[in-house]
Design a protein around this motif. Sequence first.
Motif, PDB file in Angstrom:
ATOM      1  N   ARG A   1      17.355  42.060  20.724  1.00 53.59           N
ATOM      2  CA  ARG A   1      17.460  43.155  19.755  1.00 53.59           C
ATOM      3  C   ARG A   1      16.091  43.468  19.158  1.00 53.59           C
ATOM      4  O   ARG A   1      15.429  42.591  18.607  1.00 53.59           O
ATOM      5  CB  ARG A   1      18.417  42.776  18.619  1.00 53.59           C
ATOM      6  CG  ARG A   1      19.852  42.577  19.050  1.00 53.59           C
ATOM      7  CD  ARG A   1      20.707  42.150  17.862  1.00 53.59           C
ATOM      8  NE  ARG A   1      20.689  43.173  16.821  1.00 53.59           N
ATOM      9  CZ  ARG A   1      20.743  42.899  15.521  1.00 53.59           C
ATOM     10  NH1 ARG A   1      20.785  41.662  15.084  1.00 53.59           N
ATOM     11  NH2 ARG A   1      20.750  43.899  14.640  1.00 53.59           N
TER      12      ARG A   1
ATOM     13  N   ALA B   1      14.452  45.964  16.337  1.00 51.23           N
ATOM     14  CA  ALA B   1      14.663  46.913  15.242  1.00 51.23           C
ATOM     15  C   ALA B   1      13.452  47.839  15.227  1.00 51.23           C
ATOM     16  O   ALA B   1      12.352  47.434  14.861  1.00 51.23           O
ATOM     17  CB  ALA B   1      14.807  46.187  13.917  1.00 51.23           C
TER      18      ALA B   1
ATOM     19  N   ASP C   1      18.932  42.045   8.713  1.00 50.57           N
ATOM     20  CA  ASP C   1      18.592  41.545  10.052  1.00 50.57           C
ATOM     21  C   ASP C   1      17.325  40.700  10.069  1.00 50.57           C
ATOM     22  O   ASP C   1      16.778  40.437  11.146  1.00 50.57           O
ATOM     23  CB  ASP C   1      18.436  42.716  11.028  1.00 50.57           C
ATOM     24  CG  ASP C   1      19.774  43.217  11.545  1.00 50.57           C
ATOM     25  OD1 ASP C   1      20.730  42.419  11.564  1.00 50.57           O
ATOM     26  OD2 ASP C   1      19.859  44.391  11.929  1.00 50.57           O
TER      27      ASP C   1
ATOM     28  N   ALA D   1      16.231  39.975  14.492  1.00 49.53           N
ATOM     29  CA  ALA D   1      15.750  41.042  15.373  1.00 49.53           C
ATOM     30  C   ALA D   1      14.232  41.078  15.270  1.00 49.53           C
ATOM     31  O   ALA D   1      13.649  40.608  14.288  1.00 49.53           O
ATOM     32  CB  ALA D   1      16.348  42.393  14.977  1.00 49.53           C
TER      33      ALA D   1
ATOM     34  N   GLN E   1      17.964  50.799  16.792  1.00 49.69           N
ATOM     35  CA  GLN E   1      17.882  49.575  17.584  1.00 49.69           C
ATOM     36  C   GLN E   1      17.589  49.890  19.047  1.00 49.69           C
ATOM     37  O   GLN E   1      18.151  50.837  19.603  1.00 49.69           O
ATOM     38  CB  GLN E   1      19.194  48.794  17.535  1.00 49.69           C
ATOM     39  CG  GLN E   1      19.474  48.056  16.260  1.00 49.69           C
ATOM     40  CD  GLN E   1      20.614  47.069  16.466  1.00 49.69           C
ATOM     41  OE1 GLN E   1      20.401  45.890  16.727  1.00 49.69           O
ATOM     42  NE2 GLN E   1      21.830  47.562  16.358  1.00 49.69           N
TER      43      GLN E   1
ATOM     44  N   GLY F   1      14.622  37.745  18.048  1.00 46.20           N
ATOM     45  CA  GLY F   1      15.440  38.836  18.576  1.00 46.20           C
ATOM     46  C   GLY F   1      16.339  38.437  19.731  1.00 46.20           C
ATOM     47  O   GLY F   1      17.130  39.251  20.210  1.00 46.20           O
TER      48      GLY F   1
END
Length: 248
Positions: free
Chosen positions: A114, A116, A125, A129, A182, A237
């Motif tokens: 992931r 961001a 988060d 991330a 994302q 992440g």
Amino acid sequence: MTRFALTLEFDGTPFFGLQRQAHGPSVQQAVEEAILAVTGETVTLHAAGRTDAGVHALGMRVHADVAKDIAPFRLMEALNHHLRPAPIAVLTCEDKPDDWHARFSCVGREYLYRIANRRAPLTLDANRAWLVAQPLDADAMHRAAQALVGHHDFTTFRSVHCQAASAVKTLDRLDVRREGTQVLIETAARSFLHHQVRSMVGCLALVGMGRWREEQVAEALAARDRAALGLNAPSEGLYFVRALYPDD
């Protein structure tokens, strides 16, 4: 003796990795200590994968052999009680044949990364991330990623500390897509090299930023040289999504 297969979800932030470490807490240690508290037995936990410090899991499969006569549901409930407040949850628990092995019976592993992609700092988060403030072209990242799919020598994308006998692996899937702010990278293979996913993501991010041409990912792969790696993405992440078995 019963072989119990567990599915674990965990936040890797406070741990030095899944595997036991001499210099800090690990997921393996926490689960083994919970089993000891429930059964009075010292066991060894075996896992489908070995995650680094800070890496998370949505569905890590592990197993342990327990002598105590206890139902899977009761064991799961008791482990979740004793694991608190550690950020580890046992999602499922079932008994398996003696020849079933969380690592060696596994025929596929899936990961999610992931990113961001925003300028604002992360709150909900944070540590879950990779924050990249520069706009990313997810379509270009996806196109570049397809050069890595298939049977290749992944030496460029392999940690210098990797203990695998060979750098040759078959990557079944590497997809990149955007969902709002994302950028999600999903990948699947029978097995991965140490740091392979994070290294692939780092290079794809360079493409997304416009710092690498799309073709440079294929060129880095062909170099078979760790020095050709552009960037190793951070651990926060990365998520181990699930392990696949023939009986699934």
